[in-house]
Design an enzyme around this catalytic site. Structure first.
Site, PDB file in Angstrom:
ATOM      1  N   HIS A 395       4.707 -23.874  -9.071  1.00 29.33           N
ATOM      2  CA  HIS A 395       3.831 -22.732  -9.342  1.00 29.33           C
ATOM      3  C   HIS A 395       3.078 -22.882 -10.646  1.00 29.33           C
ATOM      4  CE1 HIS A 395       6.528 -21.020 -12.440  1.00 29.33           C
ATOM      5  NE2 HIS A 395       7.524 -21.365 -11.642  1.00 29.33           N
ATOM      6  N   CYS A 411      12.457 -24.302 -11.751  1.00 26.14           N
ATOM      7  CA  CYS A 411      11.233 -24.417 -10.979  1.00 26.14           C
ATOM      8  C   CYS A 411      10.339 -25.507 -11.559  1.00 26.14           C
ATOM      9  CB  CYS A 411      10.455 -23.102 -10.990  1.00 26.14           C
ATOM     10  SG  CYS A 411      11.077 -21.892  -9.831  1.00 26.14           S
TER      11      CYS A 411
END
Length: 436
Positions: A395, A411
């Site tokens: 992301h 992440c």
């Protein structure tokens, strides 16, 4: 060696940019983290200590947090949660990493391991001769476009480095934010560019590398841009509050100022944009400013993504196992290492809603699920590439200058523009592997 280490996909909640609210129902523990946006400690807590625990089920068989979660629907973030929750442990259907890929990764990593943590720090407290001579150089459009490589340039912020960063950006060896500084992200980008083009992987901006970067580049690397009415109008937010409950009340997590927006549009550090335009107000329609002239989209689809935690770098390969793009990344931390395994891209969601769930971690005093609106200052930026491991993804970020410089909850965090660039050339089923 790096290339022969066990391949791991390390994807969990990001330290400052946590992932979506999808939860892994096989693990009833939750991770409690501080509300600090750039760093924080965390610990695994027994489910009984969580306000919305399974011991608090009501007569309908749902706890209050689950009821609140239902009331948030329909939103994109919950749709993403549904997608993720249905795909826990899918088999690895990808081709093995070839010897060619391993050699490319080994070359890139060998250089990364030799790079200093603070490459812009003067040696022994003294700047080089080149640094002293260039400190008064004008940052004009002609000065930037006509910059040429010189030996012993030294450490610091120079037009040559600014030009090289734009050229690296064009060749999809991303230096992250373009700021004209010879920082570690730039050195990693040079190394990756050398690997992609069969040059000795030194990480040094030498004549051969400069010539190859410049070859075939007919367009100026910097250009004039005229501010439009749309640039002025936005929409913009007055500010972005730290508390997620306050963010959830907002219409959108927009940019807060014109310079922030233009910096991201042209892949520039916001302060660098201001440096190039010291007389600009950034508030007048028709005002002309100097900006970068950045890359076009990748021409070939990405077939394999390898994220290397130690290098803080993402490597993208085509179907022939040729390295075609690299991006600086924030991947996991010592306290919250990424989970191991091999996963695939599950779905791609531009401008996602962000689903905060206290079962995953607690931000501030927020003990109920929240749905945060889309925008570039969303905790996951304006792009979410969901993986087949629930809650994990690649992301963007609201803080591009911190990429590769801070920790995450596991992440893969990229700049918004790099996450968007990658999203255009991947599709569901693409394999994502992590190296420690």
């Amino acid at each position: 060696m790096f290339a022969r280490s066990a391949l791991t996909i390390a994807l969990a909640l990001c330290l400052s940019q946590p992932a979506f609210s999808a939860e892994d129902n096989t693990d009833k523990s939750v991770k409690i983290t501080t509300g600090n946006s750039t760093a924080g400690s965390n610990r695994t807590t027994d489910k009984n200590t969580v306000v919305a625990s399974n011991d608090n089920l009501n007569a309908a068989g749902q706890n209050s947090a689950e009821q609140d979660e239902q009331r948030l629907k329909p939103t994109l973030v919950n749709q993403m949660s549904d997608i993720n929750s249905a795909s826990g442990n899918e088999p690895d259907t990808s081709k093995p990493v070839t010897a060619q890929t391993e050699r490319a990764l080994e070359k890139a990593q060998a250089v990364v391991e030799t790079l200093p943590e603070n490459p812009t720090d003067p040696v022994n407290g003294a700047a080089s001769k080149a640094s002293q001579e260039k400190s008064v150089e004008e940052w004009t459009l002609d000065g930037l476009n006509n910059a040429n490589w010189v030996s012993d340039l030294g450490k610091g912020q120079f037009t040559e480095y600014a030009k090289a960063q734009v050229l690296l950006n064009r060749h999809h060896a991303s230096p992250g934010v373009i700021d004209g500084i010879s920082g570690k992200n730039m050195l990693k980008a040079i190394s990756a560019f050398q690997v992609m083009n069969g040059l000795p992987a030194t990480g040094a901006l030498d004549t051969q590398t400069w010539d190859l970067l410049s070859a075939g580049q007919s367009n100026d690397v910097f250009q004039n841009y005229t501010i439009t009415q749309q640039d002025i109008d936005g929409p913009y937010a007055a500010s972005i509050p730290h508390d997620y409950a306050e963010q959830a009340k907002m219409k959108g997590l927009y940019y807060t100022r014109v310079t922030e927006m233009l910096g991201e549009r042209f892949h520039m550090d916001e302060n660098f944009l201001k440096k190039l335009n010291p007389e600009a107000t950034f508030a007048k329609v028709g005002e002309t400013i100097i900006v970068t002239n950045t890359r076009e989209d990748l021409s070939d689809p990405v077939a394999l993504i390898i994220a290397h935690k130690g290098a803080k770098q993402v490597y993208a390969f085509d179907s022939n196992n040729k390295m075609v793009a690299t991006y600086p990344a924030t991947i996991g931390s010592t306290d919250t290492p990424s989970p191991k395994g091999t996963y695939q891209v599950k779905a791609i969601a531009p401008n996602p809603w962000y689903g905060y769930n206290p079962k995953n971690f607690v931000q501030g005093k927020n003990m109920k699920p929240l749905s945060l609106p889309p925008g570039p200052n969303n905790p996951v930026g304006n792009m979410w590439i969901a993986l087949t491991k629930p809650s994990f993804g690649i992301h963007g970020t609201p803080e591009p200058s911190l990429i590769s410089k801070t920790a995450s909850h596991g992440c893969i965090r990229l700049t918004n523009w790099d996450a968007n660039a990658l999203s255009k050339r991947v599709k569901p089923g693409v394999t994502v592997r992590f190296l420690e």
